[in-house]
Write a protein that holds these residues in place. Structure first.
Motif, short mmCIF file in Angstrom:
data_model
loop_
_atom_site.label_atom_id
_atom_site.label_comp_id
_atom_site.label_asym_id
_atom_site.label_seq_id
_atom_site.Cartn_x
_atom_site.Cartn_y
_atom_site.Cartn_z
N UNK A 1 0.79 -1.24 0.00
CA UNK A 1 0.00 0.00 0.00
C UNK A 1 0.82 1.28 0.00
N UNK A 2 2.13 1.19 0.06
CA UNK A 2 2.98 2.38 0.12
C UNK A 2 3.97 2.38 -1.04
N UNK A 3 3.58 2.95 -2.17
CA UNK A 3 4.49 2.96 -3.31
C UNK A 3 5.76 3.77 -3.00
N UNK A 4 6.89 3.26 -3.45
CA UNK A 4 8.16 3.95 -3.23
C UNK A 4 8.82 3.61 -1.92
N UNK A 5 8.16 2.80 -1.09
CA UNK A 5 8.72 2.40 0.21
C UNK A 5 8.82 0.89 0.24
N UNK A 6 9.99 0.40 0.63
CA UNK A 6 10.22 -1.03 0.75
C UNK A 6 10.62 -1.33 2.19
N UNK A 7 9.88 -2.24 2.80
CA UNK A 7 10.17 -2.65 4.17
C UNK A 7 10.58 -4.12 4.14
N UNK A 8 11.69 -4.42 4.79
CA UNK A 8 12.17 -5.80 4.91
C UNK A 8 12.13 -6.16 6.39
N UNK A 9 11.53 -7.31 6.69
CA UNK A 9 11.43 -7.78 8.07
C UNK A 9 12.37 -8.95 8.27
N UNK A 10 13.19 -8.86 9.29
CA UNK A 10 14.06 -9.96 9.68
C UNK A 10 13.89 -10.19 11.17
N UNK A 11 14.22 -11.38 11.61
CA UNK A 11 14.09 -11.70 13.04
C UNK A 11 14.96 -12.91 13.36
N UNK A 12 15.23 -13.07 14.64
CA UNK A 12 15.99 -14.23 15.06
C UNK A 12 15.18 -15.51 14.91
N UNK A 13 13.84 -15.39 14.95
CA UNK A 13 12.94 -16.54 14.78
C UNK A 13 11.56 -16.01 14.42
N UNK A 14 10.78 -16.82 13.73
CA UNK A 14 9.37 -16.48 13.50
C UNK A 14 8.57 -17.25 14.54
N UNK A 15 7.90 -16.52 15.42
CA UNK A 15 7.19 -17.15 16.56
C UNK A 15 5.76 -17.52 16.23
N UNK A 16 5.36 -18.65 16.81
CA UNK A 16 3.96 -18.97 17.00
C UNK A 16 3.80 -19.17 18.50
N UNK A 17 2.62 -19.55 18.97
CA UNK A 17 2.44 -19.65 20.42
C UNK A 17 3.37 -20.69 21.03
N UNK A 18 3.61 -21.79 20.33
CA UNK A 18 4.48 -22.84 20.89
C UNK A 18 5.92 -22.38 21.02
N UNK A 19 6.46 -21.75 19.98
CA UNK A 19 7.86 -21.32 20.07
C UNK A 19 8.03 -20.22 21.09
N UNK A 20 7.02 -19.34 21.22
CA UNK A 20 7.09 -18.29 22.22
C UNK A 20 7.12 -18.89 23.63
N UNK A 21 6.22 -19.84 23.90
CA UNK A 21 6.18 -20.45 25.23
C UNK A 21 7.46 -21.25 25.51
N UNK A 22 8.04 -21.87 24.50
CA UNK A 22 9.32 -22.57 24.69
C UNK A 22 10.42 -21.58 25.07
N UNK A 23 10.42 -20.42 24.42
CA UNK A 23 11.42 -19.41 24.74
C UNK A 23 11.23 -18.88 26.17
N UNK A 24 9.97 -18.68 26.57
CA UNK A 24 9.68 -18.25 27.94
C UNK A 24 10.17 -19.30 28.92
N UNK A 25 9.90 -20.57 28.62
CA UNK A 25 10.34 -21.65 29.52
C UNK A 25 11.86 -21.68 29.65
N UNK A 26 12.56 -21.57 28.54
CA UNK A 26 14.02 -21.58 28.59
C UNK A 26 14.56 -20.41 29.41
N UNK A 27 13.99 -19.24 29.20
CA UNK A 27 14.48 -18.05 29.90
C UNK A 27 14.19 -18.13 31.39
N UNK A 28 12.95 -18.43 31.74
CA UNK A 28 12.52 -18.38 33.14
C UNK A 28 13.11 -19.52 33.96
N UNK A 29 13.39 -20.65 33.33
CA UNK A 29 13.95 -21.79 34.07
C UNK A 29 15.29 -21.45 34.70
N UNK A 30 16.02 -20.52 34.12
CA UNK A 30 17.34 -20.15 34.65
C UNK A 30 17.26 -19.04 35.70
#
Length: 197
Positions: A148-177
């Motif tokens: 919807x924005x001609x002349x503008x290009x946005x690129x998205x990068x991330x360390x991981x693409x989360x869904x609810x399972x991967x998010x909860x796994x990351x929470x578990x790993x972090x909080x366990x320590x």
């Protein structure tokens, strides 16, 4: 599991919430493994750490009136004919990108190194990289902005693409320590009421 997690975040501070009962039902009636049931208390510990960050200028509570969903009620008024108004949520990244495109980012929150003085020109190429992970909703938002924005290009990068399972796994790993929460914390009260350690 997801519904109980959302309920726990929304109602953890309510003195007569049904969280202990819901957690027990997950294991007893829902046949959810104990490791997964324990994630609810870890999620509350994680959420509590974000609230401590908020007090020093960090992430706001998503359910407080000044949180990331503030104004959502106003946006949802008058949605006649929409079957599920909860699907109308837009990620926080949308506001940030729209402000960047319009040259309205606050210098205090988004400092820059290159050049002198504030940058007010409209950008053409924007690279967004989310450390800790992005969601599919954020990827859809970037695709929508690109379309919807001609002349503008946005690129998205991330360390991981989360869904609810991967998010909860990351929470578990972090909080366990982390050290055990204080006895007054919501996670500790939940463990006490459900008889879990």
């Amino acid at each position: 599991m997801r519904l109980v997690a959302l309920y726990s975040l929304r109602h953890e501070k309510h003195p007569q919430n049904a969280l202990p009962l819901l957690v027990d039902l997950l294991g007893a009636a829902g046949n959810v493994p104990q490791r997964r049931v324990d994630l609810i208390a870890k999620l509350l510990t994680y959420h509590s750490s974000l609230q401590q960050t908020q007090s020093i200028g960090g992430i706001s509570d998503m359910f407080e009136s000044a949180g990331i969903f503030s104004g959502a009620r106003d946006r949802l008024k008058g949605l006649k004919g929409v079957e599920n108004v909860y699907t109308q949520h837009s990620p926080r990244l949308e506001v940030t990108l729209q402000n960047l495109i319009k040259g309205r980012l606050r210098d205090q929150q988004y400092p820059f190194v290159e050049g002198e003085g504030p940058i007010r020109d409209k950008p053409q190429d924007i690279v967004v990289f989310l450390i800790g992970g992005a969601t599919y909703e954020e990827a859809k938002l970037v695709a929508s902005i690109n379309a919807s924005s001609p002349g503008i290009r946005v690129v998205l990068g991330a360390t991981v693409m989360h869904n609810s399972n991967t998010f909860l796994e990351e929470v578990e790993d972090a909080v366990s320590a982390w050290p055990e929460p204080s006895p007054m914390a919501a996670a500790a009260r939940l463990r006490k009421e459900t008889g879990r350690r």
